[in-house]
Design a protein around this motif. Structure first.
Motif, PDB file in Angstrom:
ATOM      1  N   GLN A  75       0.836  -1.199   0.000  1.00 53.46           N
ATOM      2  CA  GLN A  75       0.000   0.000   0.000  1.00 53.46           C
ATOM      3  C   GLN A  75       0.874   1.253   0.000  1.00 53.46           C
ATOM      4  O   GLN A  75       1.889   1.308   0.685  1.00 53.46           O
ATOM      5  CB  GLN A  75      -0.907   0.015   1.221  1.00 53.46           C
ATOM      6  CG  GLN A  75      -1.928  -1.103   1.207  1.00 53.46           C
ATOM      7  CD  GLN A  75      -2.836  -1.044   2.425  1.00 53.46           C
ATOM      8  OE1 GLN A  75      -2.725  -0.170   3.261  1.00 53.46           O
ATOM      9  NE2 GLN A  75      -3.756  -1.995   2.517  1.00 53.46           N
ATOM     10  N   GLY A  76       0.479   2.258  -0.771  1.00 55.16           N
ATOM     11  CA  GLY A  76       1.167   3.550  -0.755  1.00 55.16           C
ATOM     12  C   GLY A  76       2.604   3.505  -1.231  1.00 55.16           C
ATOM     13  O   GLY A  76       3.419   4.307  -0.785  1.00 55.16           O
ATOM     14  N   GLY A  77       2.942   2.573  -2.099  1.00 58.51           N
ATOM     15  CA  GLY A  77       4.308   2.493  -2.615  1.00 58.51           C
ATOM     16  C   GLY A  77       5.238   1.623  -1.795  1.00 58.51           C
ATOM     17  O   GLY A  77       6.422   1.508  -2.100  1.00 58.51           O
ATOM     18  N   ASP A  78       4.705   1.001  -0.745  1.00 57.65           N
ATOM     19  CA  ASP A  78       5.523   0.137   0.109  1.00 57.65           C
ATOM     20  C   ASP A  78       5.721  -1.240  -0.535  1.00 57.65           C
ATOM     21  O   ASP A  78       4.930  -1.670  -1.371  1.00 57.65           O
ATOM     22  CB  ASP A  78       4.843  -0.060   1.471  1.00 57.65           C
ATOM     23  CG  ASP A  78       4.876   1.189   2.330  1.00 57.65           C
ATOM     24  OD1 ASP A  78       5.791   2.007   2.143  1.00 57.65           O
ATOM     25  OD2 ASP A  78       3.971   1.345   3.175  1.00 57.65           O
ATOM     26  N   PRO A  79       6.781  -1.959  -0.137  1.00 54.12           N
ATOM     27  CA  PRO A  79       7.010  -3.321  -0.629  1.00 54.12           C
ATOM     28  C   PRO A  79       5.874  -4.249  -0.191  1.00 54.12           C
ATOM     29  O   PRO A  79       5.157  -3.911   0.748  1.00 54.12           O
ATOM     30  CB  PRO A  79       8.313  -3.738   0.048  1.00 54.12           C
ATOM     31  CG  PRO A  79       8.939  -2.478   0.544  1.00 54.12           C
ATOM     32  CD  PRO A  79       7.830  -1.510   0.759  1.00 54.12           C
ATOM     33  N   PRO A  80       5.766  -5.383  -0.835  1.00 57.29           N
ATOM     34  CA  PRO A  80       6.637  -5.979  -1.850  1.00 57.29           C
ATOM     35  C   PRO A  80       6.354  -5.412  -3.238  1.00 57.29           C
ATOM     36  O   PRO A  80       5.320  -4.805  -3.485  1.00 57.29           O
ATOM     37  CB  PRO A  80       6.307  -7.462  -1.782  1.00 57.29           C
ATOM     38  CG  PRO A  80       4.879  -7.511  -1.353  1.00 57.29           C
ATOM     39  CD  PRO A  80       4.708  -6.316  -0.421  1.00 57.29           C
ATOM     40  N   TYR A  81       7.323  -5.677  -4.142  1.00 60.48           N
ATOM     41  CA  TYR A  81       7.226  -5.220  -5.519  1.00 60.48           C
ATOM     42  C   TYR A  81       7.403  -6.399  -6.464  1.00 60.48           C
ATOM     43  O   TYR A  81       8.204  -7.290  -6.200  1.00 60.48           O
ATOM     44  CB  TYR A  81       8.334  -4.204  -5.845  1.00 60.48           C
ATOM     45  CG  TYR A  81       8.418  -3.059  -4.876  1.00 60.48           C
ATOM     46  CD1 TYR A  81       7.379  -2.139  -4.755  1.00 60.48           C
ATOM     47  CD2 TYR A  81       9.530  -2.880  -4.071  1.00 60.48           C
ATOM     48  CE1 TYR A  81       7.449  -1.081  -3.864  1.00 60.48           C
ATOM     49  CE2 TYR A  81       9.613  -1.819  -3.177  1.00 60.48           C
ATOM     50  CZ  TYR A  81       8.565  -0.937  -3.081  1.00 60.48           C
ATOM     51  OH  TYR A  81       8.632   0.116  -2.191  1.00 60.48           O
ATOM     52  N   ARG A  82       6.666  -6.396  -7.575  1.00 56.97           N
ATOM     53  CA  ARG A  82       6.951  -7.335  -8.659  1.00 56.97           C
ATOM     54  C   ARG A  82       7.965  -6.624  -9.538  1.00 56.97           C
ATOM     55  O   ARG A  82       7.732  -5.491  -9.968  1.00 56.97           O
ATOM     56  CB  ARG A  82       5.708  -7.679  -9.462  1.00 56.97           C
ATOM     57  CG  ARG A  82       5.990  -8.678 -10.590  1.00 56.97           C
ATOM     58  CD  ARG A  82       4.745  -9.138 -11.301  1.00 56.97           C
ATOM     59  NE  ARG A  82       3.735  -9.640 -10.391  1.00 56.97           N
ATOM     60  CZ  ARG A  82       3.732 -10.848  -9.806  1.00 56.97           C
ATOM     61  NH1 ARG A  82       4.721 -11.681 -10.050  1.00 56.97           N
ATOM     62  NH2 ARG A  82       2.754 -11.204  -9.002  1.00 56.97           N
ATOM     63  N   VAL A  83       9.102  -7.271  -9.778  1.00 57.03           N
ATOM     64  CA  VAL A  83      10.192  -6.655 -10.534  1.00 57.03           C
ATOM     65  C   VAL A  83      10.547  -7.512 -11.743  1.00 57.03           C
ATOM     66  O   VAL A  83      10.295  -8.715 -11.764  1.00 57.03           O
ATOM     67  CB  VAL A  83      11.449  -6.443  -9.649  1.00 57.03           C
ATOM     68  CG1 VAL A  83      11.169  -5.482  -8.510  1.00 57.03           C
ATOM     69  CG2 VAL A  83      11.989  -7.761  -9.124  1.00 57.03           C
ATOM     70  N   ARG A  84      11.136  -6.848 -12.747  1.00 50.30           N
ATOM     71  CA  ARG A  84      11.593  -7.536 -13.960  1.00 50.30           C
ATOM     72  C   ARG A  84      13.094  -7.356 -14.081  1.00 50.30           C
ATOM     73  O   ARG A  84      13.605  -6.248 -14.013  1.00 50.30           O
ATOM     74  CB  ARG A  84      10.902  -6.977 -15.196  1.00 50.30           C
ATOM     75  CG  ARG A  84      11.304  -7.709 -16.486  1.00 50.30           C
ATOM     76  CD  ARG A  84      10.541  -7.207 -17.706  1.00 50.30           C
ATOM     77  NE  ARG A  84       9.124  -7.476 -17.536  1.00 50.30           N
ATOM     78  CZ  ARG A  84       8.163  -6.557 -17.704  1.00 50.30           C
ATOM     79  NH1 ARG A  84       8.470  -5.318 -18.046  1.00 50.30           N
ATOM     80  NH2 ARG A  84       6.901  -6.869 -17.534  1.00 50.30           N
ATOM     81  N   PHE A  85      13.773  -8.481 -14.261  1.00 51.28           N
ATOM     82  CA  PHE A  85      15.222  -8.483 -14.456  1.00 51.28           C
ATOM     83  C   PHE A  85      15.549  -8.184 -15.920  1.00 51.28           C
ATOM     84  O   PHE A  85      14.673  -8.268 -16.783  1.00 51.28           O
ATOM     85  CB  PHE A  85      15.811  -9.844 -14.060  1.00 51.28           C
ATOM     86  CG  PHE A  85      15.662 -10.149 -12.600  1.00 51.28           C
ATOM     87  CD1 PHE A  85      16.678  -9.862 -11.700  1.00 51.28           C
ATOM     88  CD2 PHE A  85      14.488 -10.724 -12.113  1.00 51.28           C
ATOM     89  CE1 PHE A  85      16.536 -10.147 -10.353  1.00 51.28           C
ATOM     90  CE2 PHE A  85      14.345 -11.006 -10.770  1.00 51.28           C
ATOM     91  CZ  PHE A  85      15.368 -10.712  -9.885  1.00 51.28           C
ATOM     92  N   ALA A  86      16.789  -7.870 -16.213  1.00 50.08           N
ATOM     93  CA  ALA A  86      17.214  -7.520 -17.569  1.00 50.08           C
ATOM     94  C   ALA A  86      16.954  -8.647 -18.565  1.00 50.08           C
ATOM     95  O   ALA A  86      16.700  -8.399 -19.738  1.00 50.08           O
ATOM     96  CB  ALA A  86      18.695  -7.142 -17.569  1.00 50.08           C
ATOM     97  N   ASP A  87      16.987  -9.900 -18.094  1.00 51.39           N
ATOM     98  CA  ASP A  87      16.773 -11.034 -19.001  1.00 51.39           C
ATOM     99  C   ASP A  87      15.292 -11.383 -19.178  1.00 51.39           C
ATOM    100  O   ASP A  87      14.959 -12.369 -19.826  1.00 51.39           O
ATOM    101  CB  ASP A  87      17.562 -12.260 -18.539  1.00 51.39           C
ATOM    102  CG  ASP A  87      17.103 -12.799 -17.187  1.00 51.39           C
ATOM    103  OD1 ASP A  87      16.126 -12.269 -16.612  1.00 51.39           O
ATOM    104  OD2 ASP A  87      17.731 -13.763 -16.702  1.00 51.39           O
ATOM    105  N   GLY A  88      14.383 -10.583 -18.569  1.00 52.09           N
ATOM    106  CA  GLY A  88      12.945 -10.795 -18.740  1.00 52.09           C
ATOM    107  C   GLY A  88      12.266 -11.570 -17.626  1.00 52.09           C
ATOM    108  O   GLY A  88      11.040 -11.605 -17.552  1.00 52.09           O
ATOM    109  N   ARG A  89      13.047 -12.202 -16.756  1.00 45.55           N
ATOM    110  CA  ARG A  89      12.440 -12.924 -15.632  1.00 45.55           C
ATOM    111  C   ARG A  89      11.763 -11.929 -14.696  1.00 45.55           C
ATOM    112  O   ARG A  89      12.174 -10.778 -14.598  1.00 45.55           O
ATOM    113  CB  ARG A  89      13.498 -13.691 -14.820  1.00 45.55           C
ATOM    114  CG  ARG A  89      14.128 -14.833 -15.540  1.00 45.55           C
ATOM    115  CD  ARG A  89      15.220 -15.499 -14.680  1.00 45.55           C
ATOM    116  NE  ARG A  89      16.282 -14.539 -14.362  1.00 45.55           N
ATOM    117  CZ  ARG A  89      16.708 -14.263 -13.130  1.00 45.55           C
ATOM    118  NH1 ARG A  89      16.193 -14.866 -12.086  1.00 45.55           N
ATOM    119  NH2 ARG A  89      17.678 -13.380 -12.944  1.00 45.55           N
ATOM    120  N   GLU A  90      10.731 -12.385 -13.989  1.00 40.20           N
ATOM    121  CA  GLU A  90      10.063 -11.553 -12.996  1.00 40.20           C
ATOM    122  C   GLU A  90      10.051 -12.269 -11.653  1.00 40.20           C
ATOM    123  O   GLU A  90      10.081 -13.492 -11.598  1.00 40.20           O
ATOM    124  CB  GLU A  90       8.630 -11.235 -13.423  1.00 40.20           C
ATOM    125  CG  GLU A  90       8.566 -10.316 -14.626  1.00 40.20           C
ATOM    126  CD  GLU A  90       7.161  -9.853 -14.952  1.00 40.20           C
ATOM    127  OE1 GLU A  90       6.204 -10.214 -14.217  1.00 40.20           O
ATOM    128  OE2 GLU A  90       7.001  -9.124 -15.946  1.00 40.20           O
TER     129      GLU A  90
END
Length: 66
Positions: free
Chosen positions: A31-46
């Motif tokens: 909520q409000g920009g707090d973690p957790p985050y879904r992220v994408r690596f340079a090779d396309g993995r998430e």
């Protein structure tokens, strides 16, 4: 730590010779920009990430000033 979609998470290397790992925030799950985050690596993995003290958020306006 607060992030938004499009920000970059930079996880600093913790040992000599280990490079920083940069991922892009594709979704904010907290909520409000707090973690957790879904992220994408340079090779396309998430992954879902809850950054620790060795991470920093780089906002798009910060990246243009470097």
């Amino acid at each position: 730590m607060h992030a938004a979609k499009g920000d970059h998470l930079v996880q600093h290397g913790r040992v000599v010779g280990q490079h920083d790992q940069v991922t892009e925030v594709v979704e904010v799950l907290g909520q409000g920009g707090d973690p957790p985050y879904r992220v994408r690596f340079a090779d396309g993995r998430e992954a879902v990430m809850s950054p620790g003290p060795d991470c920093e958020v780089r906002h798009p306006q910060d990246r243009t000033q470097q």
